[in-house]
Design a protein around this motif. Structure first.
Motif, PDB file in Angstrom:
ATOM      1  N   ARG A   1      37.942  43.556  51.130  1.00  0.00           N
ATOM      2  CA  ARG A   1      36.737  42.871  50.677  1.00  0.00           C
ATOM      3  C   ARG A   1      36.958  42.194  49.329  1.00  0.00           C
ATOM      4  N   GLU A   2      37.701  42.854  48.457  1.00  0.00           N
ATOM      5  CA  GLU A   2      37.981  42.260  47.156  1.00  0.00           C
ATOM      6  C   GLU A   2      38.886  41.042  47.287  1.00  0.00           C
TER       7      GLU A   2
ATOM      8  N   GLU B   1      37.349  37.481  38.918  1.00  0.00           N
ATOM      9  CA  GLU B   1      38.625  38.019  39.378  1.00  0.00           C
ATOM     10  C   GLU B   1      39.207  38.985  38.351  1.00  0.00           C
TER      11      GLU B   1
ATOM     12  N   VAL C   1      30.183  33.983  52.224  1.00  0.00           N
ATOM     13  CA  VAL C   1      30.575  34.555  50.949  1.00  0.00           C
ATOM     14  C   VAL C   1      29.588  34.087  49.903  1.00  0.00           C
TER      15      VAL C   1
ATOM     16  N   TRP D   1      31.482  44.724  48.496  1.00  0.00           N
ATOM     17  CA  TRP D   1      30.524  44.086  49.406  1.00  0.00           C
ATOM     18  C   TRP D   1      30.598  44.762  50.755  1.00  0.00           C
TER      19      TRP D   1
ATOM     20  N   ARG E   1      36.634  40.527  56.254  1.00  0.00           N
ATOM     21  CA  ARG E   1      35.382  41.284  56.218  1.00  0.00           C
ATOM     22  C   ARG E   1      35.213  42.126  57.491  1.00  0.00           C
TER      23      ARG E   1
ATOM     24  N   PHE F   1      30.313  43.698  43.862  1.00  0.00           N
ATOM     25  CA  PHE F   1      31.673  43.322  44.225  1.00  0.00           C
ATOM     26  C   PHE F   1      32.253  44.139  45.366  1.00  0.00           C
TER      27      PHE F   1
ATOM     28  N   ARG G   1      37.122  42.242  38.235  1.00  0.00           N
ATOM     29  CA  ARG G   1      37.400  43.112  39.368  1.00  0.00           C
ATOM     30  C   ARG G   1      38.757  43.798  39.227  1.00  0.00           C
TER      31      ARG G   1
ATOM     32  N   ILE H   1      28.349  35.636  46.084  1.00  0.00           N
ATOM     33  CA  ILE H   1      28.262  36.657  45.060  1.00  0.00           C
ATOM     34  C   ILE H   1      27.486  36.060  43.910  1.00  0.00           C
TER      35      ILE H   1
ATOM     36  N   ASP I   1      36.846  38.194  48.322  1.00  0.00           N
ATOM     37  CA  ASP I   1      36.140  37.654  47.154  1.00  0.00           C
ATOM     38  C   ASP I   1      37.068  36.776  46.313  1.00  0.00           C
TER      39      ASP I   1
ATOM     40  N   SER J   1      36.809  32.785  45.482  1.00  0.00           N
ATOM     41  CA  SER J   1      36.775  32.285  44.106  1.00  0.00           C
ATOM     42  C   SER J   1      37.821  31.211  43.880  1.00  0.00           C
TER      43      SER J   1
END
Length: 235
Positions: free
Chosen positions: A188-189, A52, A129, A123, A173, A121, A55, A131, A192, A196
């Motif tokens: 998308r982030e 996190e 999900v 994606w 997504r 990242f 990113r 990664i 993620d 997480s």
């Protein structure tokens, strides 16, 4: 008529510059580590926070090179200086980012880090999900639990129905495919980041990420119909 410097002098100047920079780095490291408070993050939280934070540096930098200051990000999460240094130790070790400037909290993204960000990242499709990392990287999240629950709200109102995390992630997504490029990357982030937080079972961070998703929805295009249907209090 210009004259070139002797090769030996060029080498000496280069070595002197390298030594001065090395001294600067050593002094900076000592200053940053002086009087460190006790770390407060558990190992499980530490691993989940690495991706996190990495990113977020990528988002703020947008390209390799520019210095970004992360002290506000650390404060928002309640991380002290020791926590922040532990979180970013792996990305620094693997040369994805580097410490930048004299003051604590400044970082620059390397070309290797930007390539990692682009390939792992940002994606672009698939299911669920997942990664992962190749040799020299680090694992961010692996979430395959459709039973995980998020309590979400639209417009910063947390009075909506209970929503399976995986369903919300998949909606983000899917909506990203029809969104503008900037909105798609953010969606998308955030998916993620939510994955997480779920993996770490961190309810506070999950709530913060849901707030970011709500903020995205408040300004996003009509592409986010699936996500709005999930988070809208009337759904």
């Amino acid at each position: 008529m210009s004259r070139e410097l002797p090769l030996g002098l060029v080498v000496v100047i280069g070595l002197l510059g390298w030594a001065i920079y090395g001294l600067f780095v050593s002094i900076r490291r000592a200053v940053h580590r002086r009087a460190l408070p006790p770390p407060s993050l558990a190992p499980r939280q530490l691993e989940a926070s690495q991706g996190e934070a990495f990113r977020e540096i990528c988002r703020r930098a947008s390209s390799p090179g520019p210095r970004v200051v992360m002290t506000d990000y650390f404060a928002e999460r309640g991380w002290n200086r020791a926590d922040a240094m532990r979180v970013l130790a792996e990305p620094i070790k693997h040369k994805l980012i580097r410490v930048s400037g004299w003051r604590f909290g400044g970082y620059s993204l390397t070309r290797k880090g930007w390539s990692e960000y682009e390939s792992k990242f940002i994606w672009a499709g698939g299911e669920g999900v997942h990664i992962s990392s190749s040799s020299g990287g680090f694992v961010v999240a692996n979430v395959n639990s459709p039973q995980a629950i998020a309590h979400g709200g639209y417009g910063n109102r947390a009075n909506g129905p209970d929503i399976p995390h995986q369903q919300l992630i998949e909606a983000l997504r899917a909506d990203a495919h029809a969104a503008t490029p900037d909105e798609a990357v953010r969606a998308r982030e955030y998916a993620d980041d939510l994955a997480s937080a779920v993996d770490a079972q961190d309810t506070d961070r999950t709530a913060r990420i849901l707030a970011r998703i709500n903020a995205l929805l408040s300004t996003a295009s009509a592409a986010f119909a699936l996500t709005r249907d999930l988070l809208h209090p009337g759904s």
